[in-house]
Motif scaffolding. Structure first.
Motif, mmCIF file in Angstrom:
data_model
loop_
_atom_site.group_PDB
_atom_site.id
_atom_site.type_symbol
_atom_site.label_atom_id
_atom_site.label_comp_id
_atom_site.label_asym_id
_atom_site.label_seq_id
_atom_site.Cartn_x
_atom_site.Cartn_y
_atom_site.Cartn_z
ATOM 1 N N LYS A 114 0.837 -1.197 0.000
ATOM 2 C CA LYS A 114 0.000 0.000 0.000
ATOM 3 C C LYS A 114 0.870 1.244 0.000
ATOM 4 N N HIS A 115 0.527 2.151 -0.906
ATOM 5 C CA HIS A 115 1.251 3.427 -0.992
ATOM 6 C C HIS A 115 0.312 4.461 -1.588
ATOM 7 N N GLY A 116 0.336 5.661 -1.042
ATOM 8 C CA GLY A 116 -0.568 6.698 -1.530
ATOM 9 C C GLY A 116 -2.021 6.347 -1.337
ATOM 10 N N GLY A 117 -2.310 5.532 -0.325
ATOM 11 C CA GLY A 117 -3.694 5.172 -0.031
ATOM 12 C C GLY A 117 -4.276 4.096 -0.909
ATOM 13 N N VAL A 118 -3.466 3.500 -1.796
ATOM 14 C CA VAL A 118 -3.947 2.487 -2.737
ATOM 15 C C VAL A 118 -3.159 1.199 -2.546
ATOM 16 N N VAL A 119 -3.870 0.077 -2.520
ATOM 17 C CA VAL A 119 -3.222 -1.229 -2.452
ATOM 18 C C VAL A 119 -3.023 -1.751 -3.866
ATOM 19 N N ARG A 120 -1.805 -2.174 -4.156
ATOM 20 C CA ARG A 120 -1.459 -2.704 -5.473
ATOM 21 C C ARG A 120 -0.872 -4.104 -5.313
ATOM 22 N N THR A 121 -0.923 -4.876 -6.386
ATOM 23 C CA THR A 121 -0.394 -6.237 -6.355
ATOM 24 C C THR A 121 0.673 -6.404 -7.416
ATOM 25 N N ALA A 122 1.855 -6.787 -6.994
ATOM 26 C CA ALA A 122 2.944 -7.130 -7.918
ATOM 27 C C ALA A 122 3.007 -8.659 -8.018
ATOM 28 N N GLU A 123 3.099 -9.170 -9.243
ATOM 29 C CA GLU A 123 3.054 -10.611 -9.459
ATOM 30 C C GLU A 123 4.357 -11.103 -10.081
ATOM 31 N N PHE A 124 4.809 -12.255 -9.600
ATOM 32 C CA PHE A 124 6.036 -12.876 -10.104
ATOM 33 C C PHE A 124 5.812 -14.362 -10.317
ATOM 34 N N THR A 125 6.496 -14.921 -11.296
ATOM 35 C CA THR A 125 6.643 -16.364 -11.406
ATOM 36 C C THR A 125 8.043 -16.723 -10.931
ATOM 37 N N VAL A 126 8.135 -17.704 -10.054
ATOM 38 C CA VAL A 126 9.429 -18.199 -9.607
ATOM 39 C C VAL A 126 9.456 -19.708 -9.809
#
Length: 332
Positions: A278-290
């Motif tokens: 969460k940053h700037g009041g917004v939740v974001r999702t970063a996605e990775f394949t490992v």
């Protein structure tokens, strides 16, 4: 918080044993056998400590979290809902809907969904009615078989993650799993991943958040932490839910740019990681394949849904289609 996370040694070929479960409005998921179905001792979201979601520390193999629709007397039951909503109940050992839950990471219920090709990840928090029915705007983003995970702690019981398959009818366009990468972008943020999971060994995974080339050092608390990580194993969608060591306001945990996790995966193969921040009041999702270790054979198909004990439920109307890497999606 100790976040060394353990899943039981459970073969990736499980999905092939289960078979498929396509059909309009069909929900399904395996039911725990009567004998010895307890999880690892964890903190309820994958960190070793108290009761939780993985396999037992002993020698016997136990299922990872999210593979069972019923465990320790608790059953996840989707129920009919108006168009655009998703609803479910959790019934207890007495067969009645559970209405008392402990708060874990700021919420009494975490609902996480992903399509079986590992696209369309959503993490939402339903509201419970007095009769024990949880309701939320439908997080299902398009046709296909979706896995819905209910992550909760019944008051007086152990933390559980139950999973059920829900099929959204329509023409399915399967998305291939993105290649393994050490960096991804979402909403103008770049998130880099350092570390590689190793089967049977604890590995540190450090995710660093930056924006416009500058490190983000003022991440905001989300669910009691500066980062929230879910991992799903390709094929059977075994569920791993962890939080970083430390907590906002503890005097030692910095609000970025790095968020670190200790994780131990049970087997070689491909995993999809979803980092909420969460940053700037917004939740974001970063996605990775490992990719952990060296798989002994070809990666299992991501779209095969396990057929097991379950009951049909009214289909839920999908929302707009969601795919890999949709920025800022899936939180409320």
């Amino acid at each position: 918080m100790n976040t060394a996370t353990k899943l039981s040694g459970f073969a990736l070929g499980l999905a092939a044993v289960f078979g498929t479960a396509y059909g309009v409005g069909h929900v399904a998921g395996p039911v725990a056998p009567a004998a010895d179905t307890r999880h690892d001792a964890t903190d309820g979201h994958g960190a070793t400590g108290d009761a939780g979601h993985g396999g037992d520390e002993g020698g016997a193999a136990h299922l990872p979290g999210g593979l069972l629709v019923s465990d320790r007397g608790y059953t996840l039951r989707p129920v009919g809902a108006p168009a655009g909503q998703f609803a479910f109940q959790v019934t207890g050992p007495d067969g009645r809907p559970v209405t008392a839950y402990d708060v874990a990471h700021d919420k009494r219920m975490h609902l996480i969904v992903a399509r079986r090709d590992l696209s369309g990840f959503r993490h939402v928090h339903p509201e419970m009615a007095p009769d024990g029915t949880w309701r939320v705007d439908s997080p299902l983003g398009g046709p296909g078989v979706w896995r819905a995970f209910a992550d909760f702690t019944p008051t007086g019981g152990e933390a559980l993650t139950l999973g059920v398959d829900v099929t959204v009818p329509g023409a399915l366009t399967e998305r291939p799993l993105p290649a393994a990468a050490s960096s991804t972008t979402v909403d103008g943020y770049t998130v880099t991943l350092a570390g590689t999971p190793e089967p049977g060994r604890t590995a540190e995974l450090t995710l660093t958040v930056s924006r416009d080339g500058a490190p983000v050092t003022d991440l905001e608390p989300y669910l009691g932490a500066y980062g929230h990580l879910v991992a799903l194993r390709q094929g059977d969608l075994a569920y791993l839910h962890v939080h970083p060591d430390g907590a906002p306001g503890d005097g030692r945990t910095k609000p970025g740019p790095e968020v670190s996790f200790l994780a131990e995966v049970p087997s070689a193969g491909a995993y999809r990681l979803y980092l909420d921040f969460k940053h700037g009041g917004v939740v974001r999702t970063a996605e990775f394949t490992v990719v952990a270790g060296t798989p002994s054979g070809p990666a299992p198909a991501a779209t095969g849904a396990p057929a097991a004990t379950g009951t049909p439920a009214a289909p839920n109307s999908p929302t707009a289609d969601a795919g890999h890497g949709v920025p800022g999606h899936g939180h409320n």
